[in-house]
Design an enzyme around this catalytic site. Structure first.
Site, PDB file in Angstrom:
ATOM      1  N   SER A 161       0.836  -1.193   0.000  1.00 18.31           N
ATOM      2  CA  SER A 161       0.000   0.000   0.000  1.00 18.31           C
ATOM      3  C   SER A 161       0.872   1.244   0.000  1.00 18.31           C
ATOM      4  O   SER A 161       1.831   1.343   0.767  1.00 18.31           O
ATOM      5  CB  SER A 161      -0.910   0.009   1.232  1.00 18.31           C
ATOM      6  N   LYS A 162       0.518   2.193  -0.881  1.00 22.75           N
ATOM      7  CA  LYS A 162       1.232   3.474  -0.896  1.00 22.75           C
ATOM      8  C   LYS A 162       1.092   4.188   0.447  1.00 22.75           C
ATOM      9  O   LYS A 162       2.040   4.782   0.955  1.00 22.75           O
ATOM     10  CB  LYS A 162       0.673   4.362  -2.009  1.00 22.75           C
TER      11      LYS A 162
END
Length: 296
Positions: free
Chosen positions: A268-269
Site C-alpha cells: 500500500s502506498k
C-alpha cells in the site's frame, strides 16, 4: 431475474487492455505486476495497451506523481498508446451516466455524515458489512422527497448520491461475468451486488465515485479485458450491475494475485510500501522487477 451476462460481450476486434493508476503516490511492486501483466497480455494477443490516470479525487491527485508514474512505466518498458485518458477531463461523461441512472429512479441523495452512520451501526452489533468490511449504508434519505433534497443541495450541504441497490437489481437482474483464470480458461461468476448496499455514485466534491467512473471509462475506451488485483474481485459485482443498467459491454475479467509485504498484507502506498523509484535508485533493473513480482 436470473443471473445474466447478456449484452456483455465486447465487439469483435483487437483486445484492449488498460492500466489505471491514481496519481496520489509512486508506483510499487503491486502496481508493477498489474501493469506488466496487462502489457504482456496485450502484446501476446496483438491487442492495444492503454494507460488511464484516475485523478478524479482532485484533493489527492498531484501532477508530479502522474509524471513519475509515466516515467516508471517507460522505464519498465511498457508500451502504451498516447495520449493517456485523465478522469479529471471527463466530468460530463460521468454526469451523463449519473443523469441516466437518476432518470430510471435509481439515485437518491444522502446527507448523513460518517459520524451519524457510525453511531447508527454501533448500536446494532449485527449490522451487515460490505465485502470491504465497511458497514452497509442504512438507507437514510432513500425515501425523502426529491424537492426537499434539491433544496438542501442548492444550500450547499455536503451530500452523496447513492444507487438504490434493491431497485437497480430489480431492474437489471443479478449480473454475472466471465472470469479468466491465469491460463485463460473462463469461469462464469454469479455476482452479488446486494452485498455492497446502496453504493456511492458521486459526492458534492466529486463528480463520480470509483464504481461509476471505472465503468464509464472502460466503456468509453472500448476496454475488452480488465486485468487487476484480486482485492477488486468483489467490486466487479457493482461494476457489472452498472454496465447492465447503462447498456455498456462487459469486459473479460481477470483478478490476479496480490504482491504481499513481509507482514502478509498487500502493498500500500499509504503504508509506505517501497516504491519503484526507490528500487531504481538502489540499482534495480526492469528485469529485477519482473523477477520480484514473479514474472520471470
Amino acid at each position: 431475474m436470473p443471473p445474466s451476462t447478456a449484452a456483455a460481450e465486447p465487439a469483435a476486434g483487437r483486445r484492449v487492455f488498460r492500466f489505471a493508476p491514481s496519481p496520489n503516490g509512486d508506483l510499487h511492486l503491486g502496481h508493477a505486476l498489474s501493469a506488466l501483466l496487462n502489457h504482456d497480455l496485450a502484446r501476446a494477443t496483438g491487442g492495444r495497451m492503454l494507460v488511464r490516470i484516475e485523478d478524479i479525487d482532485t484533493s489527492r491527485a498531484r501532477p508530479e506523481f502522474e509524471a513519475r508514474i509515466l516515467d516508471d512505466l517507460d522505464w519498465l518498458g511498457i508500451a502504451y498508446e498516447r495520449p493517456v485518458r485523465r478522469q479529471s477531463a471527463h466530468g460530463p461523461d460521468y454526469r451523463a451516466a449519473l443523469d441516466r441512472l437518476a432518470g430510471m429512479g435509481l439515485v437518491y441523495t444522502s446527507f448523513a455524515s460518517r459520524g451519524e452512520i457510525r453511531a447508527f451501526v454501533a448500536a446494532r452489533p449485527d449490522w451487515p458489512h460490505d465485502p470491504d468490511g465497511a458497514p452497509v449504508y442504512p438507507g437514510f434519505g432513500r425515501d425523502d422527497p426529491h424537492a426537499a433534497a434539491r433544496t438542501r443541495i442548492l444550500a450547499g450541504e455536503p451530500h452523496a448520491l447513492r444507487l438504490d441497490m434493491a431497485r437497480a437489481i430489480a431492474r437489471a437482474g443479478t449480473p454475472g461475468w466471465r472470469e479468466d483464470a491465469a491460463d485463460g480458461t473462463p469461469a462464469p461468476i454469479t455476482a452479488d451486488p446486494a452485498a455492497w448496499g446502496d453504493v456511492v455514485l458521486a459526492r458534492k466534491d466529486a463528480p463520480a465515485s470509483y464504481h461509476l467512473a471505472v465503468v464509464v471509462d472502460d466503456g468509453a475506451q472500448g476496454v475488452t479485458d480488465v486485468v487487476r488485483g484480486a482485492d477488486l474481485f468483489a467490486a466487479t459485482a457493482v461494476h457489472r450491475l452498472l454496465q447492465q443498467l447503462l447498456g455498456l459491454p462487459a469486459p473479460r475479467y481477470r483478478h490476479h494475485r496480490l504482491v504481499l509485504g513481509a507482514d502478509g498484507r498487500k502493498l500500500s502506498k499509504s503504508e509506505g510500501a517501497a516504491s519503484l523509484r526507490t528500487l531504481r535508485a538502489e540499482g534495480a533493473t526492469p528485469a529485477d522487477v519482473r523477477r520480484l513480482v514473479g514474472l520471470g
